[in-house]
Design an enzyme around this catalytic site. Structure first.
Site, PDB file in Angstrom:
ATOM      1  N   HIS A 100      21.992  64.896 -83.913  1.00 34.67           N
ATOM      2  CA  HIS A 100      21.474  64.794 -82.540  1.00 34.67           C
ATOM      3  C   HIS A 100      21.984  63.459 -81.993  1.00 34.67           C
ATOM      4  O   HIS A 100      22.153  62.490 -82.753  1.00 34.67           O
ATOM      5  CB  HIS A 100      19.957  64.701 -82.501  1.00 34.67           C
ATOM      6  N   ASP A 103      20.033  60.575 -83.281  1.00 37.06           N
ATOM      7  CA  ASP A 103      20.164  60.216 -84.706  1.00 37.06           C
ATOM      8  C   ASP A 103      21.202  59.122 -84.893  1.00 37.06           C
ATOM      9  O   ASP A 103      21.081  58.294 -85.800  1.00 37.06           O
ATOM     10  CB  ASP A 103      20.644  61.399 -85.563  1.00 37.06           C
ATOM     11  N   GLU A 231      19.249  78.183 -81.665  1.00 38.25           N
ATOM     12  CA  GLU A 231      18.558  78.238 -82.961  1.00 38.25           C
ATOM     13  C   GLU A 231      17.134  78.730 -82.727  1.00 38.25           C
ATOM     14  O   GLU A 231      16.287  77.993 -82.224  1.00 38.25           O
ATOM     15  CB  GLU A 231      18.553  76.834 -83.573  1.00 38.25           C
ATOM     16  N   GLU A 267      17.843  79.605 -88.984  1.00 37.09           N
ATOM     17  CA  GLU A 267      17.231  78.733 -90.003  1.00 37.09           C
ATOM     18  C   GLU A 267      16.226  79.532 -90.820  1.00 37.09           C
ATOM     19  O   GLU A 267      15.365  80.230 -90.276  1.00 37.09           O
ATOM     20  CB  GLU A 267      16.548  77.535 -89.334  1.00 37.09           C
ATOM     21  N   HIS A 270      12.509  78.916 -90.085  1.00 41.07           N
ATOM     22  CA  HIS A 270      12.103  79.434 -88.777  1.00 41.07           C
ATOM     23  C   HIS A 270      11.919  80.947 -88.825  1.00 41.07           C
ATOM     24  O   HIS A 270      11.055  81.499 -88.149  1.00 41.07           O
ATOM     25  CB  HIS A 270      13.144  79.078 -87.715  1.00 41.07           C
ATOM     26  N   ASP A 295      21.049  77.168 -90.813  1.00 43.54           N
ATOM     27  CA  ASP A 295      20.333  75.996 -91.310  1.00 43.54           C
ATOM     28  C   ASP A 295      19.662  76.399 -92.610  1.00 43.54           C
ATOM     29  O   ASP A 295      18.692  77.170 -92.624  1.00 43.54           O
ATOM     30  CB  ASP A 295      19.313  75.493 -90.280  1.00 43.54           C
ATOM     31  N   ASP A 306       6.647  74.365 -90.619  1.00 47.14           N
ATOM     32  CA  ASP A 306       8.065  74.147 -90.874  1.00 47.14           C
ATOM     33  C   ASP A 306       8.217  73.012 -91.891  1.00 47.14           C
ATOM     34  O   ASP A 306       8.263  71.848 -91.519  1.00 47.14           O
ATOM     35  CB  ASP A 306       8.685  73.766 -89.524  1.00 47.14           C
ATOM     36  N   ASP A 308      10.698  72.520 -94.059  1.00 51.16           N
ATOM     37  CA  ASP A 308      12.086  72.057 -94.214  1.00 51.16           C
ATOM     38  C   ASP A 308      12.390  71.566 -95.630  1.00 51.16           C
ATOM     39  O   ASP A 308      12.874  70.444 -95.832  1.00 51.16           O
ATOM     40  CB  ASP A 308      12.388  70.920 -93.218  1.00 51.16           C
ATOM     41  N   ASP A 338      19.250  71.611 -93.249  1.00 50.24           N
ATOM     42  CA  ASP A 338      18.196  71.054 -92.396  1.00 50.24           C
ATOM     43  C   ASP A 338      16.963  70.934 -93.290  1.00 50.24           C
ATOM     44  O   ASP A 338      16.021  71.719 -93.202  1.00 50.24           O
ATOM     45  CB  ASP A 338      17.946  71.973 -91.203  1.00 50.24           C
TER      46      ASP A 338
HETATM   47  C1  XLS Z   1      13.581  71.784 -85.844  1.00 50.82           C
HETATM   48  C2  XLS Z   1      14.972  72.204 -85.762  1.00 50.82           C
HETATM   49  C3  XLS Z   1      15.973  71.122 -85.363  1.00 50.82           C
HETATM   50  C4  XLS Z   1      17.285  71.713 -84.953  1.00 50.82           C
HETATM   51  C5  XLS Z   1      18.184  70.783 -84.232  1.00 50.82           C
HETATM   52  O1  XLS Z   1      12.722  72.507 -86.321  1.00 50.82           O
HETATM   53  O2  XLS Z   1      15.312  72.787 -86.985  1.00 50.82           O
HETATM   54  O3  XLS Z   1      16.116  70.191 -86.378  1.00 50.82           O
HETATM   55  O4  XLS Z   1      17.992  72.224 -86.049  1.00 50.82           O
HETATM   56  O5  XLS Z   1      17.594  70.251 -83.094  1.00 50.82           O
HETATM   57 CA    CA Z   2      13.003  73.524 -89.415  1.00 49.85          CA
HETATM   58 CA    CA Z   3      17.212  73.512 -87.724  1.00 49.53          CA
END
Ligand code: XLS
Ligand code: CA
Ligand code: CA
Length: 438
Positions: A100, A103, A231, A267, A270, A295, A306, A308, A338
């Protein structure tokens, strides 16, 4: 150059039997599978935000691992972050990264100064990319962290906020082009609502499409030839997000004529938040010709949010790579981790174990998916299940030569119709057999 991860050397493939925890057991970058090397198939990417920026804070506590990289000045930190990022990618043999705007450089008080910071960092990243032979899988704009986006960005009630978001997207596209990014992502972090009591849904959806259209037009005008991605995510941070799942996003893209420029970035975590399996979302994207990038992570089946996590579920990775292989492999997309370490994994170097686990899980998934496809029994089973469409009345329906009256006449003559078993248990057992007994 400063060494940010002195305790970790280059991670290499040592084979399944090694007892070295800092080695790959399955990811052998140059090994050939289905006509491509593993490196070409998997296109692994580092997520800049989790890996270089996030310090492990959660709603109940502050960070547990410092990502200040030895400096208290935010821009110096950003420079060190970039150096550390390339050291990490180099040591892990990760070929790509995703970022991003926020980042790579901290936001300043004014857009002009923010953009200047981004320019400085983009020059450094471009140099590092050349030095280390790394590439950008996709770039994006963070349109969700700053309080100005509390009502959304493209879908905000305020035109000024929309304008700010557009300015940010414009710059993020320029950065992506400058760094030769293969893709550009829209993740609708706050593009949704908390309550319909204060929301003009139709207007917000139109505006979301408006910003995407502007991004496509501008991106193409400055030479961006990559894929745009949406996404999907159903919720978090907002209660309901417009990009709910693959089906909702595909409908949206087609409705607004954006489907030629956009594909999906699916993802895993998600997908499960939306009440789907990861494979369901991948399949939905694939059968619609819109599987772009992935992702790679996983949620926790006992937690409803989430999380991750680095992916370690070999079944999920196998079905993911099955969909990718069936799609003919990645074109511009890849597997972006991710994913983040757990909050209690508080050593800077813990991240290496996360990446090794994720990369090995997907390398193994690739091998197993290839095995399932080469075995052929699954494909043959499905083909036979639909065999009645190859001839007779089935063929006539497909040819368009049978009317609804013809079908009635057919059934009147035939009487009741019979169907065979779905044999699900047989198939589940067959897959286990293929995966675990070769
Ligand atoms: C958040 C998302 C984010 C996207 C990019 O849940 O996964 O990280 O991948 O903005
Ligand atoms: Ca996520
Ligand atoms: Ca993501």
């Amino acid at each position: 150059m400063k060494d940010f991860y002195p305790e970790v050397g280059k991670i290499r493939y040592e084979g399944a039997a090694t007892d070295n925890p800092l080695a790959f057991r399955h990811y052998n970058p140059e090994a050939l599978i289905a006509g491509r090397t593993m490196r070409e198939h998997l296109r692994f990417a580092m997520s800049y935000w989790h890996t270089m920026v996030a310090e492990g804070s959660d709603m109940f506590g502050v960070g547990t691992v410092s990502k200040k990289y030895g400096s208290s000045d935010p821009m110096q930190q950003a420079r060190h972050k970039a150096l550390a990022a390339f050291e990490l990618m180099d040591k892990l043999d990760l070929d790509y990264y995703c970022f991003h705007d926020r980042d790579i450089a901290p936001e300043a008080d004014h857009l002009a100064e923010t953009n200047k910071r981004l320019d400085e960092m983009a020059s450094l990243l471009a140099e590092l990319q050349k030095e280390y032979g790394k590439k950008v899988l996709w770039g994006t704009a963070n349109l969700f962290s700053h309080p100005r986006y509390r009502h959304g960005a493209a879908t905000a009630c305020s035109a000024d906020v929309f304008a700010f978001a557009a300015a940010q997207v414009k710059k993020a596209l320029e950065l992506t082009v400058q760094l030769h990014g293969a893709g550009y992502v829209f993740w609708g972090g706050r593009e949704g609502y908390e309550t319909l009591l204060n929301t003009n849904m139709a207007f917000e959806l139109d505006n979301l499409a408006r910003l995407m259209r502007m991004a496509v037009d501008y991106g193409r005008s400055i030479g961006f030839q990559g894929d745009f991605y949406v996404e999907p995510k159903p919720k978090e941070p907002t209660k309901h997000q417009y990009d709910f799942d693959a089906t909702a996003v595909i409908g949206f893209l087609r409705q607004y004529g954006l489907d030629k420029d956009f594909k999906l970035n699916i993802e895993a975590n998600h997908a499960t938040l939306a009440g789907h399996s990861f494979q369901h979302e991948l399949r939905t994207a694939r059968v619609n010709g819109m599987l772009g990038s992935i992702d790679a992570n996983q949620g926790d089946q006992l937690l409803g949010w989430d999380t991750d996590q680095f992916p370690t579920n070999v079944y999920e990775a196998t079905w993911c790579m099955f969909e990718v292989l069936k799609d003919g492999g990645f074109k511009l997309g890849g597997l972006n981790f991710d994913a983040k370490t757990r909050r209690a994994s508080s050593n800077l170097a813990d991240i290496f174990h996360g990446y090794i686990a994720g990369m090995d899980t997907f390398a193994l998934g690739l091998k197993l998916a290839d095995r399932v496809i080469r075995d052929g029994r699954l494909d043959r089973f499905i083909q036979e299940r639909y065999a009645s469409w190859q001839e007779g009345i089935g063929k006539r329906i497909l040819d368009g030569t049978a009317t609804i009256s013809d079908l009635e006449a057919y059934v009147l003559v035939k009487g009741d119709v019979a169907t065979g078993s779905g044999h699900q248990e047989y198939l589940e057992n067959l897959i286990n057999q293929m995966m675990f007994t070769g």
